[in-house]
Structure formats: C-alpha cells, structure tokens
Design a protein around this motif. Sequence first.
Motif, PDB file in Angstrom:
ATOM      1  N   GLY A 108      64.887  63.388  34.338  1.00 41.53           N
ATOM      2  CA  GLY A 108      65.062  62.195  35.153  1.00 41.53           C
ATOM      3  C   GLY A 108      64.274  62.174  36.441  1.00 41.53           C
ATOM      4  N   ALA A 109      63.404  63.155  36.672  1.00 42.30           N
ATOM      5  CA  ALA A 109      62.674  63.231  37.934  1.00 42.30           C
ATOM      6  C   ALA A 109      61.535  62.225  37.958  1.00 42.30           C
ATOM      7  CB  ALA A 109      62.122  64.636  38.145  1.00 42.30           C
ATOM      8  N   ALA A 110      61.300  61.639  39.152  1.00 42.74           N
ATOM      9  CA  ALA A 110      60.125  60.800  39.370  1.00 42.74           C
ATOM     10  C   ALA A 110      58.946  61.701  39.730  1.00 42.74           C
ATOM     11  CB  ALA A 110      60.391  59.793  40.481  1.00 42.74           C
ATOM     12  N   VAL A 111      57.825  61.483  39.077  1.00 39.35           N
ATOM     13  CA  VAL A 111      56.662  62.361  39.245  1.00 39.35           C
ATOM     14  C   VAL A 111      55.493  61.513  39.741  1.00 39.35           C
ATOM     15  CG1 VAL A 111      55.159  64.033  38.125  1.00 39.35           C
ATOM     16  CG2 VAL A 111      57.526  63.766  37.338  1.00 39.35           C
ATOM     17  N   ASP A 112      55.084  61.738  40.987  1.00 41.22           N
ATOM     18  CA  ASP A 112      54.009  60.938  41.570  1.00 41.22           C
ATOM     19  C   ASP A 112      52.710  61.055  40.783  1.00 41.22           C
ATOM     20  OD1 ASP A 112      55.757  60.137  43.501  1.00 41.22           O
ATOM     21  OD2 ASP A 112      54.963  61.440  45.082  1.00 41.22           O
ATOM     22  N   GLY A 113      52.387  62.279  40.367  1.00 41.85           N
ATOM     23  CA  GLY A 113      51.158  62.482  39.611  1.00 41.85           C
ATOM     24  C   GLY A 113      51.134  61.682  38.324  1.00 41.85           C
ATOM     25  N   LEU A 114      52.258  61.651  37.617  1.00 42.24           N
ATOM     26  CA  LEU A 114      52.340  60.870  36.383  1.00 42.24           C
ATOM     27  C   LEU A 114      52.204  59.382  36.690  1.00 42.24           C
ATOM     28  CD1 LEU A 114      52.811  60.655  33.347  1.00 42.24           C
ATOM     29  CD2 LEU A 114      55.280  60.697  33.789  1.00 42.24           C
ATOM     30  N   GLY A 115      52.768  58.957  37.813  1.00 40.99           N
ATOM     31  CA  GLY A 115      52.643  57.554  38.193  1.00 40.99           C
ATOM     32  C   GLY A 115      51.194  57.140  38.363  1.00 40.99           C
ATOM     33  N   VAL A 116      50.396  58.001  38.995  1.00 42.41           N
ATOM     34  CA  VAL A 116      48.971  57.710  39.181  1.00 42.41           C
ATOM     35  C   VAL A 116      48.254  57.639  37.835  1.00 42.41           C
ATOM     36  CG1 VAL A 116      46.810  58.586  40.155  1.00 42.41           C
ATOM     37  CG2 VAL A 116      48.925  58.707  41.492  1.00 42.41           C
ATOM     38  N   VAL A 117      48.566  58.589  36.942  1.00 44.35           N
ATOM     39  CA  VAL A 117      47.943  58.597  35.610  1.00 44.35           C
ATOM     40  C   VAL A 117      48.295  57.319  34.842  1.00 44.35           C
ATOM     41  CG1 VAL A 117      47.966  59.747  33.357  1.00 44.35           C
ATOM     42  CG2 VAL A 117      47.828  61.105  35.443  1.00 44.35           C
ATOM     43  N   LEU A 118      49.534  56.889  34.916  1.00 43.23           N
ATOM     44  CA  LEU A 118      49.963  55.691  34.192  1.00 43.23           C
ATOM     45  C   LEU A 118      49.273  54.440  34.723  1.00 43.23           C
ATOM     46  CD1 LEU A 118      53.770  56.429  33.757  1.00 43.23           C
ATOM     47  CD2 LEU A 118      52.013  56.402  31.980  1.00 43.23           C
ATOM     48  N   LEU A 119      49.099  54.357  36.025  1.00 44.81           N
ATOM     49  CA  LEU A 119      48.380  53.208  36.582  1.00 44.81           C
ATOM     50  C   LEU A 119      46.920  53.211  36.136  1.00 44.81           C
ATOM     51  CD1 LEU A 119      49.829  53.064  40.217  1.00 44.81           C
ATOM     52  CD2 LEU A 119      50.335  51.532  38.306  1.00 44.81           C
ATOM     53  N   GLY A 120      46.323  54.389  36.082  1.00 44.35           N
ATOM     54  CA  GLY A 120      44.953  54.483  35.591  1.00 44.35           C
ATOM     55  C   GLY A 120      44.838  54.090  34.128  1.00 44.35           C
ATOM     56  N   SER A 121      45.791  54.539  33.312  1.00 44.67           N
ATOM     57  CA  SER A 121      45.785  54.188  31.889  1.00 44.67           C
ATOM     58  C   SER A 121      45.985  52.694  31.693  1.00 44.67           C
ATOM     59  CB  SER A 121      46.887  54.960  31.154  1.00 44.67           C
ATOM     60  OG  SER A 121      46.613  56.345  31.149  1.00 44.67           O
TER      61      SER A 121
END
Length: 224
Positions: A103-116
């Motif tokens: 359930g953790a929010a991951v900033d790095g994953l957020g950046v990757v998802l926006l790029g995708s």
Amino acid sequence: MSTPTSTAVDARVVLRPIATPLPLGFLALGVATSSFAALQLEWIAPTQGRTVALAVLALTVPLQLVASVMGFLARDPVAATGMGILAGTWGAVGLATLTNPPGAAVDGLGVVLLGSAACLLVPAASARSKLVPACVIALSAVRFAVTGVAHLDGGTGWMSLAGWVGLALAALSLYAALALELEASDGRAVLPLGRRGPSAEAMSEGWESQVRAAQHDPGVRRQL
C-alpha cells in the motif's frame, strides 16, 4: 565485346499470414488493470498486492510481449509499440509492488507511470483509424497518469480515482478483444470497432491493394 555494366536483381517478398495479436494483449491488459483496481479501491487487503504483482508479471507482461512481437511481424507498428509500452509499464508496476511495503506510495513509480502515459499517446494518436483500439490505448495512458499522480500525491482520493479508471479500462479492453475475436472468426465486423480510412479499406479491398506497397515497409527496404 562489350562488358555488362549492371545486373538485374529479382527480389521476392514473402508474407506469412498470422492472427491478430490485439485480443491477447487487450485481455491481458484487462486482467492487470482490474486486479490493481481492486487493490486501489481497497476491495482486497493491501497485503494481497504481492500476489497481484506476481500474477501480472507471470500473465500480463509475457502475453503483451508476445502481442508486441507479433504486431511487428504483422507490420502493425501501432499495435506493436502500444503493447510493448504496456508490457514494460506493467512489469515496472509489478516489480515496484513486490519490492515496496504493501500500500505504499512510491514517488519513483509515479514518475515512471507519468512517462509511460506520455509515451502511450504516440500509438494512441497513430491508431485513429481504429477508434476502439485507439481508445483502449488512450484510456491506458489516462489510467497510468492518474495512478502516477496518486503515487506522487500520496492521497487516497487519486488512488480511488485510478481504481475506477482501471475498471473502465478493463471493460473497454474486454469489449475490444471480443469485437476483434468475432471479426477474425467471422471474417466481418460483428461489433463496432470504429474502423475508418485505411483500417476500413484493409477489411474491404482486395489482396493486391494490401501488398502493393510492401516493398516500402521497414525490414524490406534498405533503410528503416
């Protein structure tokens, strides 16, 4: 005696018929987006995230990779590119879910998802002659963008919105897969796919029109 100055070359291009890989990729997408939607909407416990991630890595990622490769072989760069970006993104989501607390929010994953999400706009815009598949790719971009914002923001409101968008994407993916499967099995449109322009012509024109420009395709011509 005169010496020949040029040599005529007779080249032959052989095309192998294959089935459309889009239904496989769309159904795999439906499994991934609905499973993660259940997590985001808290229909299942956050501790189940690892199971969902493993399922997506074992099912969605390889099936979409197969769909991507077959798309290139079918000379459809839009399908191939879209499926390749989807496969890589779901792989990143699965690995991030496995390696972070439930359930953790991951900033790095957020950046990757926006790029995708931004990358998916390329095949979505290029698929405008096939409305329903284009909408699936475009809605995938929206789904990843909203999820990316949720990870960067850390709020539950954005995560819930991502879950609902994910469910809508699952329904649209299921419809697109069914329409494409019926079209392939019956040899005609059964459910509307929004084909127009070159896509509609591909279903109605003769064989000669489909291979007339094959010598100009990447992999056949000398330069990509």
